[in-house]
Design a protein around this motif. Structure first.
Motif, PDB file in Angstrom:
ATOM      1  N   SER A  28       3.972   3.947  -1.721  1.00 25.37           N
ATOM      2  CA  SER A  28       3.968   3.520  -0.305  1.00 25.37           C
ATOM      3  C   SER A  28       2.761   4.078   0.422  1.00 25.37           C
ATOM      4  O   SER A  28       2.119   3.366   1.207  1.00 25.37           O
ATOM      5  N   ALA A  29       2.452   5.369   0.147  1.00 24.49           N
ATOM      6  CA  ALA A  29       1.312   5.995   0.819  1.00 24.49           C
ATOM      7  C   ALA A  29       0.014   5.283   0.442  1.00 24.49           C
ATOM      8  O   ALA A  29      -0.833   5.024   1.309  1.00 24.49           O
ATOM      9  N   GLN A  30      -0.124   4.954  -0.846  1.00 21.24           N
ATOM     10  CA  GLN A  30      -1.344   4.262  -1.275  1.00 21.24           C
ATOM     11  C   GLN A  30      -1.417   2.861  -0.670  1.00 21.24           C
ATOM     12  O   GLN A  30      -2.503   2.355  -0.392  1.00 21.24           O
ATOM     13  N   LEU A  31      -0.251   2.254  -0.460  1.00 24.45           N
ATOM     14  CA  LEU A  31      -0.224   0.918   0.145  1.00 24.45           C
ATOM     15  C   LEU A  31      -0.691   0.976   1.602  1.00 24.45           C
ATOM     16  O   LEU A  31      -1.430   0.093   2.059  1.00 24.45           O
ATOM     17  N   VAL A  32      -0.266   2.035   2.323  1.00 25.18           N
ATOM     18  CA  VAL A  32      -0.732   2.212   3.703  1.00 25.18           C
ATOM     19  C   VAL A  32      -2.256   2.346   3.716  1.00 25.18           C
ATOM     20  O   VAL A  32      -2.949   1.756   4.546  1.00 25.18           O
ATOM     21  N   THR A  38      -5.095   0.018   5.577  1.00 19.17           N
ATOM     22  CA  THR A  38      -6.144   0.459   6.504  1.00 19.17           C
ATOM     23  C   THR A  38      -7.516  -0.013   6.014  1.00 19.17           C
ATOM     24  O   THR A  38      -8.345  -0.435   6.808  1.00 19.17           O
ATOM     25  N   THR A  39      -7.717   0.033   4.697  1.00 21.82           N
ATOM     26  CA  THR A  39      -8.990  -0.451   4.142  1.00 21.82           C
ATOM     27  C   THR A  39      -9.176  -1.933   4.445  1.00 21.82           C
ATOM     28  O   THR A  39     -10.264  -2.367   4.830  1.00 21.82           O
ATOM     29  N   ALA A  40      -8.091  -2.707   4.301  1.00 27.22           N
ATOM     30  CA  ALA A  40      -8.167  -4.139   4.587  1.00 27.22           C
ATOM     31  C   ALA A  40      -8.523  -4.373   6.046  1.00 27.22           C
ATOM     32  O   ALA A  40      -9.377  -5.209   6.365  1.00 27.22           O
ATOM     33  N   SER A  41      -7.886  -3.597   6.965  1.00 28.44           N
ATOM     34  CA  SER A  41      -8.193  -3.726   8.392  1.00 28.44           C
ATOM     35  C   SER A  41      -9.648  -3.400   8.657  1.00 28.44           C
ATOM     36  O   SER A  41     -10.329  -4.110   9.405  1.00 28.44           O
ATOM     37  N   ASN A  42     -10.121  -2.318   8.040  1.00 24.74           N
ATOM     38  CA  ASN A  42     -11.502  -1.890   8.258  1.00 24.74           C
ATOM     39  C   ASN A  42     -12.484  -2.953   7.790  1.00 24.74           C
ATOM     40  O   ASN A  42     -13.440  -3.284   8.501  1.00 24.74           O
ATOM     41  N   LEU A  43     -12.240  -3.506   6.600  1.00 26.33           N
ATOM     42  CA  LEU A  43     -13.166  -4.508   6.057  1.00 26.33           C
ATOM     43  C   LEU A  43     -13.105  -5.794   6.879  1.00 26.33           C
ATOM     44  O   LEU A  43     -14.122  -6.434   7.108  1.00 26.33           O
ATOM     45  N   THR A  92     -13.183   2.593  12.589  1.00 24.73           N
ATOM     46  CA  THR A  92     -12.597   2.760  11.257  1.00 24.73           C
ATOM     47  C   THR A  92     -11.290   3.562  11.353  1.00 24.73           C
ATOM     48  O   THR A  92     -11.261   4.583  12.039  1.00 24.73           O
ATOM     49  N   ILE A  93     -10.228   3.103  10.696  1.00 27.93           N
ATOM     50  CA  ILE A  93      -8.982   3.876  10.671  1.00 27.93           C
ATOM     51  C   ILE A  93      -8.741   4.407   9.262  1.00 27.93           C
ATOM     52  O   ILE A  93      -9.083   3.757   8.274  1.00 27.93           O
ATOM     53  N   LYS A  94      -8.167   5.613   9.207  1.00 28.46           N
ATOM     54  CA  LYS A  94      -7.896   6.263   7.919  1.00 28.46           C
ATOM     55  C   LYS A  94      -6.518   6.912   7.955  1.00 28.46           C
ATOM     56  O   LYS A  94      -6.145   7.513   8.971  1.00 28.46           O
ATOM     57  N   PRO A  95      -5.749   6.826   6.865  1.00 28.50           N
ATOM     58  CA  PRO A  95      -4.475   7.542   6.830  1.00 28.50           C
ATOM     59  C   PRO A  95      -4.690   9.017   6.475  1.00 28.50           C
ATOM     60  O   PRO A  95      -5.651   9.352   5.776  1.00 28.50           O
ATOM     61  N   VAL A  96      -3.809   9.884   6.969  1.00 30.22           N
ATOM     62  CA  VAL A  96      -3.856  11.309   6.610  1.00 30.22           C
ATOM     63  C   VAL A  96      -2.698  11.578   5.656  1.00 30.22           C
ATOM     64  O   VAL A  96      -1.544  11.395   6.024  1.00 30.22           O
ATOM     65  N   PHE A  97      -3.021  11.989   4.436  1.00 25.53           N
ATOM     66  CA  PHE A  97      -1.987  12.263   3.424  1.00 25.53           C
ATOM     67  C   PHE A  97      -1.531  13.706   3.549  1.00 25.53           C
ATOM     68  O   PHE A  97      -2.324  14.602   3.785  1.00 25.53           O
ATOM     69  N   ARG A  98      -0.225  13.910   3.355  1.00 24.84           N
ATOM     70  CA  ARG A  98       0.326  15.258   3.398  1.00 24.84           C
ATOM     71  C   ARG A  98       1.325  15.410   2.260  1.00 24.84           C
ATOM     72  O   ARG A  98       2.198  14.558   2.075  1.00 24.84           O
ATOM     73  N   GLU A 130     -15.665   1.770   2.147  1.00 25.01           N
ATOM     74  CA  GLU A 130     -14.341   1.136   2.141  1.00 25.01           C
ATOM     75  C   GLU A 130     -14.038   0.526   0.782  1.00 25.01           C
ATOM     76  O   GLU A 130     -12.912   0.618   0.292  1.00 25.01           O
ATOM     77  N   LEU A 131     -15.039  -0.084   0.170  1.00 32.27           N
ATOM     78  CA  LEU A 131     -14.810  -0.704  -1.142  1.00 32.27           C
ATOM     79  C   LEU A 131     -14.521   0.355  -2.209  1.00 32.27           C
ATOM     80  O   LEU A 131     -13.657   0.155  -3.063  1.00 32.27           O
ATOM     81  N   VAL A 132     -15.236   1.477  -2.132  1.00 34.27           N
ATOM     82  CA  VAL A 132     -14.978   2.573  -3.075  1.00 34.27           C
ATOM     83  C   VAL A 132     -13.566   3.106  -2.883  1.00 34.27           C
ATOM     84  O   VAL A 132     -12.816   3.338  -3.841  1.00 34.27           O
ATOM     85  N   ASP A 133     -13.164   3.261  -1.616  1.00 31.32           N
ATOM     86  CA  ASP A 133     -11.809   3.708  -1.274  1.00 31.32           C
ATOM     87  C   ASP A 133     -10.760   2.751  -1.828  1.00 31.32           C
ATOM     88  O   ASP A 133      -9.724   3.185  -2.321  1.00 31.32           O
ATOM     89  N   MET A 134     -11.069   1.454  -1.729  1.00 27.94           N
ATOM     90  CA  MET A 134     -10.135   0.441  -2.201  1.00 27.94           C
ATOM     91  C   MET A 134      -9.934   0.567  -3.708  1.00 27.94           C
ATOM     92  O   MET A 134      -8.801   0.471  -4.198  1.00 27.94           O
ATOM     93  N   MET A 135     -11.031   0.804  -4.441  1.00 28.24           N
ATOM     94  CA  MET A 135     -10.928   0.957  -5.890  1.00 28.24           C
ATOM     95  C   MET A 135     -10.090   2.170  -6.254  1.00 28.24           C
ATOM     96  O   MET A 135      -9.223   2.110  -7.139  1.00 28.24           O
ATOM     97  N   GLU A 136     -10.326   3.275  -5.543  1.00 29.74           N
ATOM     98  CA  GLU A 136      -9.573   4.493  -5.830  1.00 29.74           C
ATOM     99  C   GLU A 136      -8.091   4.298  -5.523  1.00 29.74           C
ATOM    100  O   GLU A 136      -7.220   4.738  -6.275  1.00 29.74           O
ATOM    101  N   THR A 137      -7.817   3.614  -4.400  1.00 27.49           N
ATOM    102  CA  THR A 137      -6.435   3.347  -4.020  1.00 27.49           C
ATOM    103  C   THR A 137      -5.725   2.535  -5.086  1.00 27.49           C
ATOM    104  O   THR A 137      -4.601   2.859  -5.480  1.00 27.49           O
TER     105      THR A 137
END
Lengths: 115, 136
Positions: free
Chosen positions: B17-21, B25-30, B46-52, B103-110
């Motif tokens: 779920s966290a990765q989906l959020v 955000t990546t989709a919104s940013n792009l 740009t919006i980013k989620p904060v993981f905890r 954002e694209l790099v983030d998307m790949m990692e996600t």
């Protein structure tokens, strides 16, 4: 569980393998959380103390932080390839323990039936 | 769910779920890369989620939650474009400053993280089913 003569060491081994699977899953789940420190269970140590005491205490005593190969700047110490390898290895060993248990169950069942 | 000890399915499921959020955000940013607005306040950032990490003492396992979603990255850039319909009275527009490569790099990692968690869940499921079949 330690002196369970029916299954010997395999009952405790299965428990430790199951717990280790959870710990490794936690590491993989937190692969992108800043500041997360990866942990792992020293299986041999856990099993040795499980055979002289309870399994729960043995697992707590044998859980340690992983020494990262290359720590990342955000403080996360999860090395994904290490975790994936450990998880796969642990899954195979879990199945091995299951096979041992199954063998023992079949053996005892056959003896009871008098075949 | 929070007052129960974590199961391995909860660990992987919540991480998914966290990765989906994060993917959202990546989709919104792009989608909003290069979008213009008539003031710096209304321009997209740009919006980013904060993981905890969420530790569970009872089971010794840890899962991950999205604590909140923050705006990050550089300020919107001012551009003089008087023919733009959203330009202000001075003829300026503010363009969102989304770093598309990042954002694209983030998307790949996600997506890799998500796949890893799916893999963990499948392995755990088959091992638990095997355990249930013990002695059959």
């Amino acid at each position: 569980m330690a002196d369970n003569s029916l299954f010997g060491i395999h009952g405790a081994a299965l428990e430790v393998r199951g717990q280790r699977m959870g710990i490794l899953a936690s590491n993989i789940a937190n692969s992108s959380t800043p500041g997360f420190k990866a942990k792992d269970i020293d299986f041999q140590k856990a099993l040795r103390s499980a055979s002289s005491g309870g399994v729960d205490g043995a697992i707590t005593g044998a859980t340690m932080y992983r020494v990262p190969l290359q720590p990342s700047l955000d403080g996360n110490t999860v090395d994904l390839s290490t975790e994936q390898t450990a998880f796969a290895e642990n899954a195979v060993q879990y199945q091995t323990t299951l096979a041992f248990l199954n063998g023992r169950i079949n053996e005892v069942t056959r003896a009871l039936r008098g075949e | 769910m929070s007052d129960q000890p974590l199961s391995i399915f909860a660990v992987s499921g919540r991480a998914m779920s966290a990765q989906l959020v994060r993917m959202n955000t990546t989709a919104s940013n792009l989608a909003n890369a290069g979008a213009v607005a008539s003031s710096p306040e209304t321009a997209y950032r740009t919006i980013k989620p904060v993981f905890r990490t969420n530790f569970d003492k009872a089971s010794g396992m840890a899962t991950v939650d999205v604590e909140n979603i923050v705006t990050a990255g550089s300020e919107p850039t001012k551009r003089y474009d008087p023919t733009n319909p959203v330009a202000d009275k001075d003829g300026n527009v503010w363009e969102s400053n989304v770093d598309e490569t990042r954002e694209l790099v983030d998307m790949m990692e996600t997506s890799r993280s998500y796949q890893n968690n799916v893999e963990v869940m499948q392995t755990a499921k088959s091992l638990i089913v095997d355990t249930l079949k013990l002695g059959k």
